[in-house]
Design a protein around this motif. Structure first.
Motif, PDB file in Angstrom:
ATOM      1  N   PHE A   1       0.867  -1.184  -0.151  1.00 48.49           N
ATOM      2  CA  PHE A   1       0.064   0.021   0.094  1.00 48.49           C
ATOM      3  C   PHE A   1       0.897   1.187  -0.029  1.00 48.49           C
ATOM      4  N   ARG A   2       1.977   1.176   0.860  1.00 50.68           N
ATOM      5  CA  ARG A   2       2.994   2.143   0.862  1.00 50.68           C
ATOM      6  C   ARG A   2       3.529   2.728  -0.612  1.00 50.68           C
ATOM      7  N   LEU A   3       3.738   1.506  -1.279  1.00 50.59           N
ATOM      8  CA  LEU A   3       4.265   1.675  -2.787  1.00 50.59           C
ATOM      9  C   LEU A   3       3.446   2.088  -3.581  1.00 50.59           C
TER      10      LEU A   3
ATOM     11  N   LYS B   1       5.446   1.365 -20.170  1.00 53.87           N
ATOM     12  CA  LYS B   1       5.242   2.611 -19.387  1.00 53.87           C
ATOM     13  C   LYS B   1       6.656   2.588 -18.437  1.00 53.87           C
ATOM     14  N   VAL B   2       6.953   3.703 -18.133  1.00 60.86           N
ATOM     15  CA  VAL B   2       7.984   3.949 -16.933  1.00 60.86           C
ATOM     16  C   VAL B   2       7.330   4.608 -15.920  1.00 60.86           C
ATOM     17  N   ILE B   3       7.407   3.883 -14.655  1.00 60.23           N
ATOM     18  CA  ILE B   3       7.022   4.581 -13.359  1.00 60.23           C
ATOM     19  C   ILE B   3       8.200   5.230 -12.687  1.00 60.23           C
ATOM     20  N   ALA B   4       8.199   6.486 -12.423  1.00 60.52           N
ATOM     21  CA  ALA B   4       9.131   7.274 -11.603  1.00 60.52           C
ATOM     22  C   ALA B   4       9.053   6.799 -10.242  1.00 60.52           C
ATOM     23  N   LEU B   5      10.194   6.452  -9.702  1.00 60.12           N
ATOM     24  CA  LEU B   5      10.417   5.938  -8.386  1.00 60.12           C
ATOM     25  C   LEU B   5      11.003   7.151  -7.460  1.00 60.12           C
ATOM     26  N   PRO B   6      10.361   7.548  -6.591  1.00 56.98           N
ATOM     27  CA  PRO B   6      10.935   8.670  -5.587  1.00 56.98           C
ATOM     28  C   PRO B   6      11.762   7.812  -4.731  1.00 56.98           C
ATOM     29  N   THR B   7      12.891   8.953  -3.949  1.00 57.63           N
ATOM     30  CA  THR B   7      13.754   8.045  -2.950  1.00 57.63           C
ATOM     31  C   THR B   7      13.125   7.279  -2.071  1.00 57.63           C
ATOM     32  N   SER B   8      11.845   7.595  -1.502  1.00 59.19           N
ATOM     33  CA  SER B   8      11.241   6.726  -0.541  1.00 59.19           C
ATOM     34  C   SER B   8      10.709   5.449  -1.153  1.00 59.19           C
ATOM     35  N   ALA B   9      10.445   5.463  -2.260  1.00 56.56           N
ATOM     36  CA  ALA B   9       9.752   4.125  -2.943  1.00 56.56           C
ATOM     37  C   ALA B   9      11.069   3.334  -3.363  1.00 56.56           C
ATOM     38  N   VAL B  10      12.348   3.698  -3.834  1.00 51.67           N
ATOM     39  CA  VAL B  10      13.316   3.079  -4.126  1.00 51.67           C
ATOM     40  C   VAL B  10      13.856   2.500  -2.749  1.00 51.67           C
TER      41      VAL B  10
ATOM     42  N   LEU C   1      12.013   1.712  -0.059  1.00 55.51           N
ATOM     43  CA  LEU C   1      11.270   0.601   0.346  1.00 55.51           C
ATOM     44  C   LEU C   1      11.206  -0.696  -0.486  1.00 55.51           C
ATOM     45  N   ILE C   2      11.602  -0.591  -1.883  1.00 54.77           N
ATOM     46  CA  ILE C   2      11.719  -1.438  -2.594  1.00 54.77           C
ATOM     47  C   ILE C   2      12.964  -2.321  -2.167  1.00 54.77           C
ATOM     48  N   GLY C   3      14.200  -1.644  -1.763  1.00 59.04           N
ATOM     49  CA  GLY C   3      15.325  -2.168  -1.246  1.00 59.04           C
ATOM     50  C   GLY C   3      15.053  -3.126  -0.052  1.00 59.04           C
ATOM     51  N   GLN C   4      14.067  -2.638   0.659  1.00 62.53           N
ATOM     52  CA  GLN C   4      13.729  -3.500   1.739  1.00 62.53           C
ATOM     53  C   GLN C   4      12.927  -4.644   1.256  1.00 62.53           C
ATOM     54  N   ILE C   5      12.091  -4.583   0.279  1.00 61.28           N
ATOM     55  CA  ILE C   5      11.425  -5.692   0.032  1.00 61.28           C
ATOM     56  C   ILE C   5      12.197  -6.736  -0.577  1.00 61.28           C
ATOM     57  N   ILE C   6      13.191  -6.117  -1.488  1.00 60.06           N
ATOM     58  CA  ILE C   6      14.299  -7.231  -1.963  1.00 60.06           C
ATOM     59  C   ILE C   6      14.849  -7.838  -0.946  1.00 60.06           C
ATOM     60  N   ALA C   7      15.407  -7.272   0.035  1.00 59.55           N
ATOM     61  CA  ALA C   7      16.319  -7.689   1.019  1.00 59.55           C
ATOM     62  C   ALA C   7      15.796  -8.836   1.865  1.00 59.55           C
ATOM     63  N   SER C   8      14.494  -8.521   2.090  1.00 57.18           N
ATOM     64  CA  SER C   8      13.725  -9.432   3.162  1.00 57.18           C
ATOM     65  C   SER C   8      13.295 -10.747   2.174  1.00 57.18           C
ATOM     66  N   ASP C   9      13.484 -10.867   0.629  1.00 54.43           N
ATOM     67  CA  ASP C   9      13.071 -11.994   0.124  1.00 54.43           C
ATOM     68  C   ASP C   9      13.914 -11.909  -1.093  1.00 54.43           C
ATOM     69  N   PRO C  10      15.078 -12.281  -1.182  1.00 53.71           N
ATOM     70  CA  PRO C  10      15.991 -12.202  -2.009  1.00 53.71           C
ATOM     71  C   PRO C  10      15.823 -13.264  -3.098  1.00 53.71           C
ATOM     72  N   GLY C  11      15.096 -14.081  -2.937  1.00 54.90           N
ATOM     73  CA  GLY C  11      15.188 -15.390  -3.925  1.00 54.90           C
ATOM     74  C   GLY C  11      13.690 -15.257  -4.942  1.00 54.90           C
ATOM     75  N   ASN C  12      12.960 -14.143  -4.544  1.00 57.35           N
ATOM     76  CA  ASN C  12      11.823 -13.898  -5.329  1.00 57.35           C
ATOM     77  C   ASN C  12      12.028 -13.207  -6.706  1.00 57.35           C
ATOM     78  N   ASP C  13      11.502 -13.597  -8.143  1.00 58.82           N
ATOM     79  CA  ASP C  13      11.882 -12.663  -9.170  1.00 58.82           C
ATOM     80  C   ASP C  13      10.719 -11.683  -9.289  1.00 58.82           C
TER      81      ASP C  13
END
Length: 301
Positions: free
Chosen positions: A141-143, A179-188, A190-202
């Motif tokens: 929801f935050r993303l 389409k290209v979605i521009a990502l503000p720093t806060s979204a970048v 948050l995405i880093g946290q998502i990837i770090a918590s589940d690194p094996g997901n594509d």
């Protein structure tokens, strides 16, 4: 070579239309959902040449009486597209959906007030610390609200589409095409946290993840009524416009609207100005979402 048999019923026509229609894959998925949920059940056994304008008009009226008039309009549109396809193929001589008045739809103007946004922010940050499904819901929801993206643009995104060095999510297909979605720093971040918590997901979010139960719980906890997930996108646009940085015409390309004239006129926003606008809007939303006690800590950091 053997040819595929000509469809005789609407139930046989719809999958042929979905397979061959020149539409985006995102639209195809939505049409497939509409067909499987209502159209096949109601019209599947009806012969292509038997369906009449009267049948379609009665169906639309029934959907309106059931409180689903707007969805009835979308179902009629899919059925109409299937008949136009059938006419080009020589399987139908007319389109029974033509000339039928659509159900009247009330335009929705719902978006979160700043006070509602702050209440939701407190809950989402609490959920972030809980882990599991609540953490997934919080991040999803935050993303959405930080980017103004459509639900499935985030829900179905692959990590291979991320271009984090350039603060972008590059979708090969969406409701309006690539389409290209521009990502503000806060979204970048948050995405880093998502990837770090589940690194094996594509994928950005796990396959099968469903946000709707979490959304219902969020609204109940925040004591907010009559709000759809899509209204987070409206909130993003409303905040962007209220800041006075962009006009409505300029906001369209940032959100990925299909208005070609607007997109071409403001194509310059695809470059650094677009990212800058996204950064400012996302930054303000992130501040509004941040619980007051955490905001003080961040400000003093």
């Amino acid at each position: 070579l053997p040819t595929e048999a000509e469809p005789r019923t609407i139930g046989e026509l719809l999958p042929r239309y979905l397979a061959e229609a020149e539409i985006t894959e995102t639209t195809r998925r939505e049409y497939r959902r509409i067909c499987s949920s209502r159209l096949v059940h109601h019209f599947g056994r009806v012969s292509i040449g038997v369906l009449s304008t009267v049948h379609v008009a009665k169906y639309l009226e029934k959907r309106k009486q059931d409180g689903h008039g707007a969805m009835g309009n979308r179902e009629r549109a899919v059925l109409s597209g299937a008949y136009e396809f059938a006419m080009r193929k020589g399987w139908a001589t007319s389109n029974p959906c033509r000339g039928i008045r659509r159900n009247i739809e009330k335009a929705r103007k719902r978006y979160l007030t700043r006070e509602e946004l702050q209440r939701i922010g407190q809950i989402l940050y609490d959920w972030e610390t809980m882990g599991g499904k609540h953490q997934l819901d919080s991040r999803y929801f935050r993303l959405l609200i930080l980017t103004g993206a459509r639900k499935n643009e985030i829900l179905l995104a692959f990590r291979a589409w991320l271009d984090l060095p350039h603060s972008a999510l590059r979708l090969p297909d969406s409701k309006t095409g690539a389409k290209v979605i521009a990502l503000p720093t806060s979204a970048v971040r948050l995405i880093g946290q998502i990837i770090a918590s589940d690194p094996g997901n594509d994928r950005l979010f796990p396959p099968g993840y469903n946000p709707y139960a979490g959304w219902a719980e969020l609204l109940t906890t925040a004591k907010i009524q009559d709000l759809r997930i899509h209204d987070l996108r409206h909130t993003y646009a409303s905040i962007g416009l209220s800041m006075g940085r962009l006009t409505r015409e300029e906001m369209g390309p940032l959100l990925g609207h299909k208005d070609v004239a607007s997109t071409q006129r403001y194509a310059h926003l695809m470059a650094p100005e677009r990212l800058q606008a996204s950064e400012v809007i996302g930054g303000l939303i992130d501040e509004l979402l941040l619980p007051s006690e955490r905001a003080v800590v961040v400000a003093n950091a």
